[in-house]
Write a protein that holds these residues in place. Structure first.
Motif, PDB file in Angstrom:
ATOM      1  N   ILE A   9       0.834  -1.202   0.000  1.00 40.25           N
ATOM      2  CA  ILE A   9       0.000   0.000   0.000  1.00 40.25           C
ATOM      3  C   ILE A   9       0.870   1.254   0.000  1.00 40.25           C
ATOM      4  O   ILE A   9       0.596   2.218  -0.714  1.00 40.25           O
ATOM      5  N   GLY A  10       1.944   1.255   0.790  1.00 39.67           N
ATOM      6  CA  GLY A  10       2.848   2.405   0.836  1.00 39.67           C
ATOM      7  C   GLY A  10       3.501   2.673  -0.502  1.00 39.67           C
ATOM      8  O   GLY A  10       3.624   3.824  -0.926  1.00 39.67           O
ATOM      9  N   LEU A  11       3.922   1.632  -1.193  1.00 43.74           N
ATOM     10  CA  LEU A  11       4.535   1.808  -2.506  1.00 43.74           C
ATOM     11  C   LEU A  11       3.548   2.392  -3.512  1.00 43.74           C
ATOM     12  O   LEU A  11       3.881   3.322  -4.251  1.00 43.74           O
ATOM     13  N   ILE A  12       2.355   1.854  -3.533  1.00 46.19           N
ATOM     14  CA  ILE A  12       1.355   2.345  -4.474  1.00 46.19           C
ATOM     15  C   ILE A  12       0.980   3.787  -4.139  1.00 46.19           C
ATOM     16  O   ILE A  12       0.944   4.655  -5.023  1.00 46.19           O
ATOM     17  N   ALA A  13       0.732   4.071  -2.868  1.00 43.87           N
ATOM     18  CA  ALA A  13       0.358   5.423  -2.451  1.00 43.87           C
ATOM     19  C   ALA A  13       1.482   6.412  -2.721  1.00 43.87           C
ATOM     20  O   ALA A  13       1.240   7.524  -3.206  1.00 43.87           O
ATOM     21  N   GLY A  14       2.704   6.031  -2.442  1.00 45.84           N
ATOM     22  CA  GLY A  14       3.842   6.915  -2.703  1.00 45.84           C
ATOM     23  C   GLY A  14       4.028   7.178  -4.184  1.00 45.84           C
ATOM     24  O   GLY A  14       4.307   8.307  -4.602  1.00 45.84           O
ATOM     25  N   ALA A  15       3.856   6.145  -5.002  1.00 51.89           N
ATOM     26  CA  ALA A  15       3.990   6.317  -6.451  1.00 51.89           C
ATOM     27  C   ALA A  15       2.914   7.246  -6.997  1.00 51.89           C
ATOM     28  O   ALA A  15       3.195   8.120  -7.827  1.00 51.89           O
ATOM     29  N   VAL A  16       1.689   7.081  -6.517  1.00 50.63           N
ATOM     30  CA  VAL A  16       0.601   7.957  -6.964  1.00 50.63           C
ATOM     31  C   VAL A  16       0.859   9.392  -6.520  1.00 50.63           C
ATOM     32  O   VAL A  16       0.684  10.341  -7.297  1.00 50.63           O
ATOM     33  N   ALA A  17       1.282   9.584  -5.276  1.00 52.26           N
ATOM     34  CA  ALA A  17       1.564  10.930  -4.770  1.00 52.26           C
ATOM     35  C   ALA A  17       2.675  11.593  -5.579  1.00 52.26           C
ATOM     36  O   ALA A  17       2.589  12.785  -5.904  1.00 52.26           O
ATOM     37  N   HIS A  18       3.713  10.843  -5.906  1.00 49.94           N
ATOM     38  CA  HIS A  18       4.803  11.401  -6.709  1.00 49.94           C
ATOM     39  C   HIS A  18       4.312  11.813  -8.087  1.00 49.94           C
ATOM     40  O   HIS A  18       4.728  12.836  -8.617  1.00 49.94           O
ATOM     41  N   ARG A  19       3.427  11.022  -8.678  1.00 50.68           N
ATOM     42  CA  ARG A  19       2.887  11.346 -10.005  1.00 50.68           C
ATOM     43  C   ARG A  19       1.959  12.553  -9.943  1.00 50.68           C
ATOM     44  O   ARG A  19       2.005  13.418 -10.805  1.00 50.68           O
ATOM     45  N   VAL A  20       1.098  12.596  -8.929  1.00 48.52           N
ATOM     46  CA  VAL A  20       0.135  13.693  -8.809  1.00 48.52           C
ATOM     47  C   VAL A  20       0.851  15.020  -8.621  1.00 48.52           C
ATOM     48  O   VAL A  20       0.490  16.027  -9.231  1.00 48.52           O
ATOM     49  N   LEU A  21       1.879  15.031  -7.788  1.00 56.74           N
ATOM     50  CA  LEU A  21       2.594  16.274  -7.500  1.00 56.74           C
ATOM     51  C   LEU A  21       3.837  16.456  -8.367  1.00 56.74           C
ATOM     52  O   LEU A  21       4.606  17.384  -8.140  1.00 56.74           O
ATOM     53  N   ASN A  22       4.015  15.582  -9.355  1.00 56.44           N
ATOM     54  CA  ASN A  22       5.137  15.670 -10.283  1.00 56.44           C
ATOM     55  C   ASN A  22       6.457  15.839  -9.532  1.00 56.44           C
ATOM     56  O   ASN A  22       7.217  16.771  -9.760  1.00 56.44           O
ATOM     57  N   GLY A  26      12.971   8.205  -6.074  1.00 60.91           N
ATOM     58  CA  GLY A  26      13.050   6.837  -6.553  1.00 60.91           C
ATOM     59  C   GLY A  26      12.196   5.896  -5.733  1.00 60.91           C
ATOM     60  O   GLY A  26      11.245   6.294  -5.060  1.00 60.91           O
ATOM     61  N   PHE A  27      12.564   4.639  -5.796  1.00 61.14           N
ATOM     62  CA  PHE A  27      11.827   3.568  -5.144  1.00 61.14           C
ATOM     63  C   PHE A  27      11.743   3.779  -3.638  1.00 61.14           C
ATOM     64  O   PHE A  27      10.672   3.712  -3.043  1.00 61.14           O
ATOM     65  N   ILE A  28      12.873   4.059  -3.013  1.00 57.16           N
ATOM     66  CA  ILE A  28      12.907   4.245  -1.552  1.00 57.16           C
ATOM     67  C   ILE A  28      12.123   5.495  -1.161  1.00 57.16           C
ATOM     68  O   ILE A  28      11.377   5.487  -0.178  1.00 57.16           O
ATOM     69  N   GLY A  29      12.274   6.561  -1.930  1.00 54.09           N
ATOM     70  CA  GLY A  29      11.526   7.793  -1.650  1.00 54.09           C
ATOM     71  C   GLY A  29      10.030   7.570  -1.722  1.00 54.09           C
ATOM     72  O   GLY A  29       9.274   8.051  -0.876  1.00 54.09           O
ATOM     73  N   SER A  30       9.584   6.818  -2.726  1.00 51.87           N
ATOM     74  CA  SER A  30       8.159   6.511  -2.860  1.00 51.87           C
ATOM     75  C   SER A  30       7.668   5.684  -1.686  1.00 51.87           C
ATOM     76  O   SER A  30       6.576   5.904  -1.167  1.00 51.87           O
ATOM     77  N   LEU A  31       8.464   4.732  -1.260  1.00 48.14           N
ATOM     78  CA  LEU A  31       8.097   3.889  -0.133  1.00 48.14           C
ATOM     79  C   LEU A  31       7.971   4.719   1.144  1.00 48.14           C
ATOM     80  O   LEU A  31       6.988   4.610   1.874  1.00 48.14           O
TER      81      LEU A  31
END
Length: 79
Positions: A9-22, A26-31
């Motif tokens: 869930i953290g990976l998916i949520a972090g990836a979406v947040a990174h995309r939404v806010l452009n 990386g992977f660790i930051g998204s996590l």
């Protein structure tokens, strides 16, 4: 919930947040953003007395909104 469940869930949520806010990161930051966002979103849902049943989709929405809020506030405070 298991640790693996929260990591997914953290990976998916972090990836979406990174995309939404452009955002960059990386992977660790998204996590990290996703996991912290899960905590922020969960606490806000508790404070606002929202009925989150605990299903995967509910948790994902709460974690994603929390991650977006966390990342937005982080940018405002440290830029």
């Amino acid at each position: 919930m298991t640790l693996l469940f929260w990591i997914v869930i953290g990976l998916i949520a972090g990836a979406v947040a990174h995309r939404v806010l452009n955002s960059r990161g990386g992977f660790i930051g998204s996590l990290v953003v996703g996991l912290l966002g899960s905590l922020v979103g969960g606490k806000l849902a508790e404070i606002l007395r929202l009925n989150v049943t605990g299903g995967f989709l509910d948790q994902l929405v709460v974690a994603t909104l929390g991650a977006i809020l966390f990342l937005f506030l982080w940018r405002k405070l440290f830029r």
